[in-house]
Scaffold this active site. Structure first.
Site, PDB file in Angstrom:
ATOM      1  N   ASN A 132       0.829  -1.210   0.000  1.00 18.36           N
ATOM      2  CA  ASN A 132       0.000   0.000   0.000  1.00 18.36           C
ATOM      3  C   ASN A 132       0.860   1.254   0.000  1.00 18.36           C
ATOM      4  OD1 ASN A 132      -2.206  -1.663   0.116  1.00 18.36           O
ATOM      5  ND2 ASN A 132      -2.736  -1.216   2.248  1.00 18.36           N
ATOM      6  N   LYS A 172     -18.932   3.820  15.215  1.00 20.25           N
ATOM      7  CA  LYS A 172     -19.024   2.601  16.019  1.00 20.25           C
ATOM      8  C   LYS A 172     -18.446   2.793  17.419  1.00 20.25           C
ATOM      9  CE  LYS A 172     -18.952  -0.361  11.942  1.00 20.25           C
ATOM     10  NZ  LYS A 172     -19.179   0.779  11.029  1.00 20.25           N
TER      11      LYS A 172
END
Length: 620
Positions: A328, A419
Site C-alpha cells: 500500500n 461505532k
C-alpha cells in the site's frame, strides 16, 4: 496506426469529392443565373455572355476554391453542421461574389449585373444543400437500418441538455443503432410537444408505463441542474424498469453547449444516496499545512492515501507516509512521485505498536502535523482477535500521542468511527478508548489533539459496495446480514475533507462529526446495485440474509446521550461535547489493558469495559 492511416485517407477522399462537387456547383450557379436573366431560355443568351462565361470558368473556379479554403469550408466536420457553419457558408459566398465582380470588371468580362446577385443566392443555396445533405442522408439511413437491433432510448428531461444530447446521439458514428424514441419531463406544459421530432410523452409517473410501451432499452437522465432529491426520486423509479440507466453528470457540461456522448456515465449507487455531498472549500483552509512537515500514519490505506493526495497538492515541506503494509505504501508513493515529482515525500515502513520505531521517526523528522489513520477496522475480525485490536488501535494511538506530545507536534488529528458511540463490539470500543486518549492528552499537552468521527466510507478497502460488486460479478448471491440493518454513509472525498477541515478548526479536545443525513438500509443498497448492474432481483440475482455478525448492531449512532452538538462555520460539520472522566484512573486502566493484551488474556472484554463504561458487548 493502421486505423489512423485509414481515417486520413477517408478524410482526403471526402475533401476531394467535396471540391469536385463545389466546382460543378460554382459554375452551375453562374450559368443558372444567366439562364434566369434571359427568361429561362438558353437560346436567348447572347453569344457575348456565353463567351465571357467560358472565359470566367477557370479563374472563377480557382478564386472560389481559394476563398472557400480560407473560410475552412473543407476542414469542418459537416455531419456536425449547425447554424455556425451556415453563417460561414453565407460569408464565404458573399466574399466570392464580390471577388467575382471585381475580377470580371478588371478583366473586361462583365456579365449582366443582376447575375452577380442571383448567382450569389444560388451559390449559397447550393453550398448549404451540399453540406447539409450529408446529415440528412445519414439520418434517413439511420432511421431505417438495423431496426430490429436498435437500442431504444428514453431521455428524462426536456431542456437544452436533451436537445444537444439528441444531436450528439444522431451524429455519433458509434451510435448508429441507437434511437431516442420518447422524452419524459415533469413540466406538464411541455407534454405533447416535440424536440427534434421526438415527442415528450409524459411526466415521471409515466416512466415505467412508457418504458414498457416503447420497449425501451436505455434511459438517460439529462437534467444536469436537478436537485439531489429529485434525481434520487426519478432514478428510483427508473431502476424499477429493466432498462440500462445512464446519467449526464453535471451542470458544467451545459457551459457553451459542451455536451458530449462521452460525458454520459452509468448511474452509480452513489446517485441514489439520500443527500447532497458535503462541500468543503479545501483551498481556503489548507494554508495550515503549507511549508509544514506532515505525517500520515496508515498512509497507504483508503483514507490515509486520499489524505496524502490532498496534502501533497498543498505544498507541505515534507510529507511522511508511515504504514506497516509495504505494498500500500509503495502504491501511494509511486502515484505521488508521478503526479508531484517535485514534492518531498518520505515513505517509511513501520508499526504504530513499535514505540522505538516511532521515536526514531519523530526524532529525525520532527513533524508539525500528524494525521493518525492507522487502525484495525473490521468488526467481525476484531471480535475474534480482540487483543490485536487493543494492541493496534489503543496502544498504537497511545504511542503516537506520546510522541506527538514529546516532540511538540502542533496538531494531532485522529480518525474515529460512529461505532465508537455506545459500542457493542471490540473495534468500536477500542476506537472510543482512542477518543478518550486524545481528550486526555489534549489537557496535558501543548499539542492540539482532536478526533474525527464518521460512518461507513463507500469504496474504501473492505467496505460493503466493493464486496457487493465482487459477489455480483461472480454470479451472486449478494449477502446482507439483516434486512433491517442501516448505516450512515459517506464517500472517501467527504471523509478526507472532514479530516482536513478538522485540522483547520482544531483548538484541542474536540470530536468532529459529519451530518451524514439519513442512514441508508444496506438491503436497499444491495437491491439498487443489483438493478444498476443490469440484473433482475429474484430472477438473475438473489439476496441472501446471513444474520448479524458478532458485535454488530442494527444501527449506528453518532452521539452518546451525554454529548451535545456545537456548530462550526460549515453547517454540516459539528463538534461533539467531550464527556468528562477521571484521567488518572483512565491511564491506570490503560496500563492494565495494555499488559492484558500483550499477555494474550482471554478476558480482554471485561478490562475494556473497565476503561470505557459505554461498551456493552453483545452475547456471541
Amino acid at each position: 496506426m493502421e486505423e489512423t492511416r485509414k481515417d486520413k485517407l477517408q478524410l482526403l477522399v471526402r475533401r476531394i469529392f467535396l471540391i469536385i462537387t463545389d466546382i460543378i456547383l460554382i459554375n452551375g450557379a453562374v450559368f443558372l443565373s444567366l439562364v434566369m436573366r434571359f427568361d429561362i431560355s438558353i437560346a436567348s443568351i447572347p453569344q457575348e455572355y456565353i463567351n465571357k462565361y467560358i472565359l470566367n470558368v477557370v479563374p472563377f473556379t480557382l478564386i472560389t476554391l481559394v476563398i472557400f479554403w480560407c473560410f475552412r469550408m473543407y476542414h469542418s466536420l459537416w455531419q456536425y453542421a449547425s447554424i455556425a457553419e451556415l453563417y460561414k457558408i453565407v460569408e464565404a459566398c458573399i466574399v466570392t461574389e464580390l471577388a467575382h465582380l471585381c475580377f470580371t470588371a478588371f478583366m473586361g468580362w462583365m456579365l449582366p449585373r443582376s447575375c452577380y446577385f442571383t448567382s450569389g443566392v444560388f451559390l449559397i443555396i447550393a453550398m448549404s444543400a451540399s453540406r447539409f445533405m450529408y446529415r440528412m442522408i445519414r439520418q434517413v439511413i439511420n432511421e431505417y437500418r438495423h431496426t430490429s437491433e436498435q437500442v431504444k432510448i428514453m431521455i428524462i428531461g426536456a431542456g437544452e441538455a436533451t436537445s444537444v444530447l439528441m444531436r450528439e446521439i444522431s451524429n455519433s458514428r458509434y451510435l448508429d443503432n441507437s434511437k431516442v424514441v420518447c422524452i419524459i419531463d415533469d413540466d406538464k406544459s411541455k407534454v405533447g410537444k416535440y424536440i427534434r421530432g421526438v415527442k415528450i410523452v409524459g411526466t415521471r409517473e409515466q416512466i415505467k408505463a412508457y418504458a414498457r410501451y416503447y420497449d425501451i432499452d436505455e434511459i438517460i437522465f439529462a437534467i444536469p441542474s436537478a436537485s439531489t432529491d429529485d434525481k434520487r426520486a426519478i432514478l428510483n423509479i427508473c431502476k424499477e424498469t429493466s432498462c440500462n440507466l445512464k446519467i449526464l453528470p453535471g451542470v458544467y457540461q451545459m457551459v457553451d453547449g459542451e455536451i458530449n456522448i462521452n460525458d454520459i456515465r452509468n448511474v452509480d449507487v452513489l446517485d441514489l444516496l439520500g443527500r447532497d455531498p458535503v462541500k468543503v472549500d479545501i483551498e481556503s483552509i489548507m494554508g495550515y499545512v503549507s511549508g509544514k512537515t506532515v505525517m500520515v500514519t496508515g498512509g497507504g490505506g483508503s483514507i490515509g492515501s486520499e489524505l496524502c493526495r490532498q496534502l501533497v497538492s498543498h505544498k507541505p515541506k515534507c510529507l511522511i507516509i508511515f504504514d506497516i503494509y509495504e505494498n500500500n505504501a509503495y502504491d501511494i508513493q509511486q502515484e505521488l512521485k508521478m503526479k508531484y515529482p517535485e514534492a518531498n515525500v518520505v515513505t517509511l515502513i513501520g508499526s504504530v505498536r513499535n514505540i522505538s520505531r516511532l521515536e526514531s521517526v519523530f526524532a529525525q523528522y520532527r513533524p508539525d502535523i500528524v494525521y493518525h489513520a492507522a487502525a484495525h477496522k473490521h468488526v467481525p475480525l476484531m471480535e475474534v482477535s480482540p487483543n490485536e485490536a487493543v494492541k493496534n488501535n489503543v496502544v498504537g494511538t497511545w504511542n503516537v500521542a506520546k510522541m506527538a506530545d514529546k516532540y511538540n507536534v502542533s496538531k494531532f488529528v485522529m480518525i474515529s468511527t460512529d461505532k465508537a458511540v455506545n459500542p457493542t463490539n471490540v473495534m468500536g470500543a477500542t476506537k472510543r478508548i482512542c477518543e478518550m486518549i486524545i481528550q486526555a492528552y489534549n489537557e496535558r499537552s501543548e499539542t492540539d489533539f482532536v478526533a474525527v468521527r464518521f460512518g461507513n466510507v463507500l469504496g474504501s478497502n473492505g467496505s460493503v459496495i466493493p464486496l457487493f460488486k465482487k459477489q455480483i460479478a461472480s454470479g451472486g448471491p449478494v449477502t446482507v446480514t439483516h434486512p433491517d440493518i442501516i448505516r450512515y454513509f459517506m464517500t472517501i472525498p467527504e471523509a478526507v475533507s472532514l479530516v482536513l477541515q478538522a485540522g483547520a478548526y482544531a483548538k484541542g479536545g474536540e470530536i468532529f462529526i459529519l451530518d451524514m443525513g439519513e442512514p441508508v438500509k444496506i438491503d436497499d443498497l444491495a437491491k439498487n446495485l443489483i438493478r444498476l448492474s443490469g440484473y433482475t432481483l429474484g430472477v438473475d440475482m438473489e439476496i441472501e440474509y446471513t444474520g448479524l455478525r458478532p458485535g454488530e448492531k442494527l444501527y449506528e449512532e453518532l452521539l452518546m446521550n451525554e454529548e451535545g452538538l456545537q456548530d462550526t462555520e460549515n453547517k454540516l460539520i459539528h463538534i461533539g461535547k467531550p464527556i468528562e472522566f477521571d484521567k488518572e484512573k483512565f491511564f491506570d486502566n490503560l496500563e492494565l489493558l495494555k499488559e492484558a493484551a500483550y499477555s494474550e488474556t482471554d478476558d480482554i472484554r471485561s478490562i475494556i469495559k473497565e476503561v470505557t463504561p459505554t461498551y456493552r458487548p453483545k452475547e456471541c
